[in-house]
Design an enzyme around this catalytic site. Structure first.
Site, mmCIF file in Angstrom:
data_model
loop_
_atom_site.group_PDB
_atom_site.id
_atom_site.type_symbol
_atom_site.label_atom_id
_atom_site.label_comp_id
_atom_site.label_asym_id
_atom_site.label_seq_id
_atom_site.Cartn_x
_atom_site.Cartn_y
_atom_site.Cartn_z
ATOM 1 N N ASP A 1 0.832 -1.200 0.000
ATOM 2 C CA ASP A 1 0.000 0.000 0.000
ATOM 3 C C ASP A 1 0.868 1.252 0.000
ATOM 4 O O ASP A 1 2.012 1.236 0.472
ATOM 5 C CB ASP A 1 -0.890 0.042 1.238
ATOM 6 C CG ASP A 1 -2.064 -0.921 1.140
ATOM 7 O OD1 ASP A 1 -2.394 -1.323 0.012
ATOM 8 O OD2 ASP A 1 -2.634 -1.268 2.181
ATOM 9 N N ARG B 1 -1.386 -0.917 -8.636
ATOM 10 C CA ARG B 1 -2.790 -0.733 -8.262
ATOM 11 C C ARG B 1 -3.024 0.769 -8.138
ATOM 12 O O ARG B 1 -2.477 1.417 -7.246
ATOM 13 C CB ARG B 1 -3.109 -1.454 -6.952
ATOM 14 C CG ARG B 1 -4.535 -1.196 -6.455
ATOM 15 C CD ARG B 1 -4.967 -2.236 -5.423
ATOM 16 N NE ARG B 1 -4.008 -2.367 -4.343
ATOM 17 C CZ ARG B 1 -4.083 -1.699 -3.192
ATOM 18 N NH1 ARG B 1 -5.055 -0.830 -2.982
ATOM 19 N NH2 ARG B 1 -3.183 -1.895 -2.250
#
Length: 308
Positions: free
Chosen positions: A132, A182
């Protein structure tokens, strides 16, 4: 930035409010909309249910900004166990981690070592370790971690945030690595000197970045991952993928647990690859406020659920 979003993001940084709310039964009932439970078995149970409908999952334990390397090692060992549980249950699921969970605030080298252990596990299991991106103060260090991991491991993905002005240049610098990216809009409170304050500008930045990722995929790069509930953007990107010759399955769409379930099923029926991000853990308050801030209309759904 809207007033509602500003208030919710401010609340996400309040330790006092977190301590108060996490003890309240009504708050725990509200968070169930977005999180099936606090234990990894709750998350994997939800992943099993989603799998029956052809939807994959990404699972992540909540909690960041740890205070000791011992805690970071415990998080590393937890995720090693998560890989094992996913393999044992034969789930189409992957873990996603935050660098601060693995010690980035305390030691870059220790964090890298912990990530390398997890990346090696992803390689061995034929899975993927997703990293992340946290607030803008961590971007440079997170990019450095990713580059060092990719020297030895290919099964590592990275999130990039469309609302940061710097992201186009960051993506250009990463593309030679054929990275698994992502793309998300961004959920942290950033100053207007760092990030687009207007939603319309974020949306256009997102599409431009998505177009670049699809162009790279058409030339043999990794399939991009689009983390968004914006179905207008999804439709635009799907049309661009078709125009560029990127086939169904040449990109993924990731959404959050508890939001847009009907859209998720419709996308699967249309032939798209869909995964749902499932969070779990006891440190849910900051994450929960950021989820509400991403779409303040979600507050109304929470109120309705509390009222039965």
């Amino acid at each position: 930035m809207s007033l509602a979003r500003t208030v919710l993001l401010s609340a996400s940084r309040s330790r006092w409010l977190a301590d108060q709310m996490m003890r309240r039964a009504f708050a725990r009932r509200a968070v169930k909309r977005f999180m099936p439970g606090e234990d990894v078995t709750d998350a994997l149970g939800a992943a099993q249910t989603l799998a029956a409908g052809g939807i994959g999952a990404v699972v992540t334990q909540l909690g960041e900004n740890l205070t000791s390397l011992t805690e970071a090692e415990a998080v590393r060992d937890h995720y090693l166990g998560v890989f094992d549980l996913i393999r044992e249950r034969r789930l189409a699921s992957q873990p996603s981690v935050k660098p601060t969970q693995l010690g980035l605030d305390l030691s870059f080298e220790a964090c890298l070592s912990n990530l390398e252990t997890l990346a090696a596990k992803a390689d061995a299991d034929g899975s993927l370790l997703s990293i992340d991106m946290e607030d803008s103060s961590y971007v440079d260090r997170t990019l450095d971690l990713f580059r060092k991991l990719r020297e030895k491991h290919e099964r590592v993905g990275l999130a990039l945030q469309a609302y940061l002005y710097r992201t186009p240049k960051d993506l250009d610098a990463l593309l030679p690595l054929k990275p698994i990216i992502r793309l998300v809009k961004g959920a942290y409170a950033e100053p207007p000197a760092v990030a687009f304050p207007k939603k319309a500008d974020v949306d256009e930045a997102y599409f431009a970045l998505g177009e670049k990722l699809l162009g790279a995929a058409a030339k043999g790069g990794a399939p991009p991952i689009f983390g968004t509930h914006d179905m207008r953007l999804v439709a635009r990107l799907a049309a661009k993928a078709a125009q560029l010759g990127v086939k169904d399955g040449g990109f993924e769409i990731h959404m959050l647990y508890g939001i847009g379930s009907s859209d998720q099923r419709a996308l699967v029926r249309a032939g798209h690859t869909v995964r749902v991000l499932i969070s779990y853990g006891s440190a849910w308050f900051p994450w929960y406020m950021r989820r509400l801030a991403e779409r303040p209309a979600n507050v109304w759904f929470v109120v309705k659920s509390l009222l039965g």
